[in-house]
Design a protein around this motif. Sequence first.
Motif, PDB file in Angstrom:
ATOM      1  N   PRO A 287       0.793  -1.239   0.000  1.00 53.01           N
ATOM      2  CA  PRO A 287       0.000   0.000   0.000  1.00 53.01           C
ATOM      3  C   PRO A 287       0.824   1.287   0.000  1.00 53.01           C
ATOM      4  CG  PRO A 287      -0.989  -1.600   1.465  1.00 53.01           C
ATOM      5  CD  PRO A 287       0.300  -2.196   1.005  1.00 53.01           C
ATOM      6  N   ARG A 288       1.883   1.358   0.782  1.00 55.67           N
ATOM      7  CA  ARG A 288       2.671   2.584   0.837  1.00 55.67           C
ATOM      8  C   ARG A 288       3.400   2.875  -0.473  1.00 55.67           C
ATOM      9  NH1 ARG A 288       3.055   0.904   6.202  1.00 55.67           N
ATOM     10  NH2 ARG A 288       2.506   2.520   7.723  1.00 55.67           N
ATOM     11  N   HIS A 289       3.613   1.867  -1.290  1.00 54.89           N
ATOM     12  CA  HIS A 289       4.278   2.073  -2.572  1.00 54.89           C
ATOM     13  C   HIS A 289       3.359   2.735  -3.591  1.00 54.89           C
ATOM     14  CE1 HIS A 289       7.268  -1.417  -1.563  1.00 54.89           C
ATOM     15  NE2 HIS A 289       7.356  -0.384  -0.736  1.00 54.89           N
ATOM     16  N   ALA A 290       2.058   2.739  -3.326  1.00 49.93           N
ATOM     17  CA  ALA A 290       1.091   3.327  -4.256  1.00 49.93           C
ATOM     18  C   ALA A 290       0.777   4.785  -3.925  1.00 49.93           C
ATOM     19  CB  ALA A 290      -0.195   2.503  -4.263  1.00 49.93           C
ATOM     20  N   VAL A 291       1.465   5.346  -2.938  1.00 50.89           N
ATOM     21  CA  VAL A 291       1.264   6.750  -2.583  1.00 50.89           C
ATOM     22  C   VAL A 291       2.597   7.480  -2.663  1.00 50.89           C
ATOM     23  CG1 VAL A 291      -0.717   6.242  -1.115  1.00 50.89           C
ATOM     24  CG2 VAL A 291       1.562   6.370  -0.098  1.00 50.89           C
ATOM     25  N   VAL A 292       2.526   8.795  -2.910  1.00 55.87           N
ATOM     26  CA  VAL A 292       3.724   9.624  -3.072  1.00 55.87           C
ATOM     27  C   VAL A 292       3.662  10.756  -2.053  1.00 55.87           C
ATOM     28  CG1 VAL A 292       5.098  11.017  -4.667  1.00 55.87           C
ATOM     29  CG2 VAL A 292       3.760   9.078  -5.533  1.00 55.87           C
TER      30      VAL A 292
ATOM     31  N   LYS B 186     -11.567   4.462  -4.135  1.00 56.09           N
ATOM     32  CA  LYS B 186     -10.963   5.734  -4.532  1.00 56.09           C
ATOM     33  C   LYS B 186      -9.754   6.092  -3.674  1.00 56.09           C
ATOM     34  CE  LYS B 186     -12.193   8.912  -6.722  1.00 56.09           C
ATOM     35  NZ  LYS B 186     -11.585   9.434  -7.970  1.00 56.09           N
ATOM     36  N   SER B 187      -9.540   5.386  -2.579  1.00 60.99           N
ATOM     37  CA  SER B 187      -8.448   5.729  -1.679  1.00 60.99           C
ATOM     38  C   SER B 187      -7.646   4.491  -1.313  1.00 60.99           C
ATOM     39  CB  SER B 187      -8.985   6.380  -0.400  1.00 60.99           C
ATOM     40  OG  SER B 187      -9.662   5.428   0.396  1.00 60.99           O
ATOM     41  N   ILE B 188      -6.421   4.724  -0.849  1.00 64.23           N
ATOM     42  CA  ILE B 188      -5.568   3.609  -0.467  1.00 64.23           C
ATOM     43  C   ILE B 188      -6.145   2.888   0.735  1.00 64.23           C
ATOM     44  CG2 ILE B 188      -4.055   4.902   1.112  1.00 64.23           C
ATOM     45  CD1 ILE B 188      -2.882   2.369  -1.534  1.00 64.23           C
ATOM     46  N   GLU B 189      -6.797   3.642   1.620  1.00 64.72           N
ATOM     47  CA  GLU B 189      -7.386   3.029   2.808  1.00 64.72           C
ATOM     48  C   GLU B 189      -8.514   2.074   2.426  1.00 64.72           C
ATOM     49  OE1 GLU B 189      -5.414   6.811   3.860  1.00 64.72           O
ATOM     50  OE2 GLU B 189      -6.896   6.250   2.350  1.00 64.72           O
ATOM     51  N   GLU B 190      -9.318   2.444   1.430  1.00 69.85           N
ATOM     52  CA  GLU B 190     -10.394   1.561   0.974  1.00 69.85           C
ATOM     53  C   GLU B 190      -9.829   0.282   0.367  1.00 69.85           C
ATOM     54  OE1 GLU B 190     -14.010   4.595  -0.248  1.00 69.85           O
ATOM     55  OE2 GLU B 190     -12.290   4.434  -1.584  1.00 69.85           O
ATOM     56  N   ALA B 191      -8.775   0.411  -0.449  1.00 63.83           N
ATOM     57  CA  ALA B 191      -8.187  -0.767  -1.096  1.00 63.83           C
ATOM     58  C   ALA B 191      -7.634  -1.746  -0.060  1.00 63.83           C
ATOM     59  CB  ALA B 191      -7.078  -0.333  -2.060  1.00 63.83           C
ATOM     60  N   VAL B 192      -6.970  -1.207   0.970  1.00 66.86           N
ATOM     61  CA  VAL B 192      -6.422  -2.074   2.025  1.00 66.86           C
ATOM     62  C   VAL B 192      -7.550  -2.751   2.805  1.00 66.86           C
ATOM     63  CG1 VAL B 192      -5.086  -2.102   4.161  1.00 66.86           C
ATOM     64  CG2 VAL B 192      -4.305  -0.732   2.219  1.00 66.86           C
ATOM     65  N   ALA B 193      -8.609  -2.000   3.082  1.00 65.08           N
ATOM     66  CA  ALA B 193      -9.739  -2.570   3.819  1.00 65.08           C
ATOM     67  C   ALA B 193     -10.402  -3.695   3.030  1.00 65.08           C
ATOM     68  CB  ALA B 193     -10.754  -1.475   4.140  1.00 65.08           C
ATOM     69  N   VAL B 194     -10.520  -3.529   1.714  1.00 60.53           N
ATOM     70  CA  VAL B 194     -11.102  -4.575   0.869  1.00 60.53           C
ATOM     71  C   VAL B 194     -10.232  -5.824   0.902  1.00 60.53           C
ATOM     72  CG1 VAL B 194     -11.539  -5.218  -1.539  1.00 60.53           C
ATOM     73  CG2 VAL B 194     -12.399  -3.047  -0.640  1.00 60.53           C
ATOM     74  N   ARG B 195      -8.915  -5.636   0.784  1.00 61.39           N
ATOM     75  CA  ARG B 195      -8.000  -6.787   0.840  1.00 61.39           C
ATOM     76  C   ARG B 195      -8.144  -7.542   2.158  1.00 61.39           C
ATOM     77  NH1 ARG B 195      -1.924  -5.495   2.030  1.00 61.39           N
ATOM     78  NH2 ARG B 195      -2.970  -5.205   4.049  1.00 61.39           N
ATOM     79  N   ASP B 196      -8.108  -6.810   3.267  1.00 59.29           N
ATOM     80  CA  ASP B 196      -8.191  -7.450   4.575  1.00 59.29           C
ATOM     81  C   ASP B 196      -9.536  -8.140   4.783  1.00 59.29           C
ATOM     82  OD1 ASP B 196      -5.652  -6.598   5.124  1.00 59.29           O
ATOM     83  OD2 ASP B 196      -6.252  -4.907   6.380  1.00 59.29           O
ATOM     84  N   ARG B 197     -10.606  -7.521   4.298  1.00 57.76           N
ATOM     85  CA  ARG B 197     -11.935  -8.124   4.470  1.00 57.76           C
ATOM     86  C   ARG B 197     -12.030  -9.452   3.723  1.00 57.76           C
ATOM     87  NH1 ARG B 197     -17.337  -6.435   5.040  1.00 57.76           N
ATOM     88  NH2 ARG B 197     -16.547  -4.883   6.505  1.00 57.76           N
TER      89      ARG B 197
ATOM     90  N   ASP C  48       1.806 -11.266  -1.237  1.00 56.92           N
ATOM     91  CA  ASP C  48       1.620 -11.293   0.213  1.00 56.92           C
ATOM     92  C   ASP C  48       0.127 -11.317   0.508  1.00 56.92           C
ATOM     93  OD1 ASP C  48       1.738 -11.026   2.923  1.00 56.92           O
ATOM     94  OD2 ASP C  48       3.262  -9.464   2.908  1.00 56.92           O
ATOM     95  N   MET C  49      -0.338 -12.376   1.175  1.00 48.35           N
ATOM     96  CA  MET C  49      -1.772 -12.537   1.431  1.00 48.35           C
ATOM     97  C   MET C  49      -2.067 -12.575   2.924  1.00 48.35           C
ATOM     98  SD  MET C  49      -2.921 -15.136  -1.645  1.00 48.35           S
ATOM     99  CE  MET C  49      -1.751 -16.430  -1.218  1.00 48.35           C
ATOM    100  N   VAL C  50      -1.454 -11.652   3.656  1.00 50.08           N
ATOM    101  CA  VAL C  50      -1.674 -11.561   5.098  1.00 50.08           C
ATOM    102  C   VAL C  50      -2.586 -10.385   5.394  1.00 50.08           C
ATOM    103  CG1 VAL C  50      -0.585 -11.175   7.339  1.00 50.08           C
ATOM    104  CG2 VAL C  50       0.550 -12.603   5.626  1.00 50.08           C
ATOM    105  N   SER C  51      -3.606 -10.621   6.193  1.00 49.31           N
ATOM    106  CA  SER C  51      -4.534  -9.557   6.582  1.00 49.31           C
ATOM    107  C   SER C  51      -4.003  -8.835   7.814  1.00 49.31           C
ATOM    108  CB  SER C  51      -5.912 -10.143   6.892  1.00 49.31           C
ATOM    109  OG  SER C  51      -6.716  -9.192   7.552  1.00 49.31           O
ATOM    110  N   LEU C  52      -4.137  -7.514   7.804  1.00 48.21           N
ATOM    111  CA  LEU C  52      -3.779  -6.692   8.960  1.00 48.21           C
ATOM    112  C   LEU C  52      -4.998  -5.918   9.439  1.00 48.21           C
ATOM    113  CD1 LEU C  52      -0.321  -5.286   7.773  1.00 48.21           C
ATOM    114  CD2 LEU C  52      -0.738  -7.176   9.346  1.00 48.21           C
TER     115      LEU C  52
END
Length: 440
Positions: A56-61, A128-139, A417-421
């Motif tokens: 996730p952090r690699h997709a933001v500048v 639309k946001s990095i936080e949403e993408a991470v939440a979808v992955r973890d869910r 990497d398929m680990v949920s946080l």
Amino acid sequence: MPRILIVGGGYAGFYTALKLEKHLRRGEAEVVMVDPLPYMTYQPFLPEVAAGSIEPRHAVVSHRRHLKRTTVITARVTGIDHAKKTATITPEVGEPYELEYDHVVVTAGSVSRTFPIPGVADEAIGMKSIEEAVAVRDRLIDNFHRAALLPAGPERDRLLTVVVVGGGFAGIETFAELRSLASSLLAQYPGLTIDDTRFHLIEAMGRIMPEVSLKTSHWVLKNLAQRAATVHLDTQLTSAVGGRIELSTGETFESDLIIWTAGVMANPVVRNTDLPVEERGRLRAQAELRVIDEGGAVVEGAWAAGDVAAVPDLTGGGVGGFCVPNAQHAVRQGKQLAKNLAAAVRGEAPKQYIHKNLGAVAGLGLWVGVYQWRNLAIKGWIAWIMHRGYHGLAVPMWERKLRVFSGWIGHFFLRRDMVSLAARETPKAYFQEFASRPKA
């Protein structure tokens, strides 16, 4: 020294500030950028972030790391009074205050456009946001953990059912990447099979991905069907109350993961300004990226670019005569806007923005992609490599590019990497569970 205020630090805003640092001489103008986030999100990477293919952090500048001569304010612009040339800055902590400017650049981007469908606001999540993408992955990953402990039945079906609303590029890429992630997860859960997972994409129109040819879109539909993913065309979502999906066709089922990608709209911040707005809520702009009124007269000192602006497409390839809201235009408009602002500061004439579409490329999960440019269509693993190559080079700043490519290379040898946080949302819970408290 004139002050240039940039409202929004997304594609257009970030590139405007970055290129102004290049084009302006020291002492020629002060540049201030205001955005509630301290980073720019490279949104084409969000589906891969959701699928665990990109960190996730690699997709933001980072704004502050790369904008050395720009004053970065992490706050919201809650109002613009262009008649007085002041903007209201509202920080997360502290009182709002007024900031004067000589030129204002509105690049506030877009937000998800939704409709008053019962249950959507409460049950769905955007992309639309990095936080949403991470939440979808973890869910999705957590749902596999839970489902593996349940017997076959309605509750397990609900956990393993994914619904994506919207068949544009964002929706199809998200849908296909999550299907790819789910297929990879099955290898870790021998008690689950692909028949236990259900993927549904709902599209109100009669086709998907209008940016590509009809023939190419049919190939994508066939590919998704072969991967046990169902696309509902000419179908509308009528209700999602409590996770119960009801379609206009009469079909019903339950889902624990509903993702909304059915369109965007201009950031509502423009409603709190006295700048002229057109019928779709975007700022009126001319090809020089200056804001204009209904009569076409230039509003001095006001500029706009990106999704929040209705910029004429001089190539004739736009929708309704305007540039479509995508990263390709936003980045290039930001670069041209920086040149035009530098020219304006020096009393020179700005130039028109014109850019011909370079084609459309989409990643549809590991080793699957499509590319379309005019009548040329490339499908399969070659298009997938083209997708990664293009976006890997297009993400701003070389340190980001290196991080992204190194991550992809690592995944090639070590798998994604398929680990949920998901526990990050309640970081104090573990400490508080065992912490000693004073006796009553």
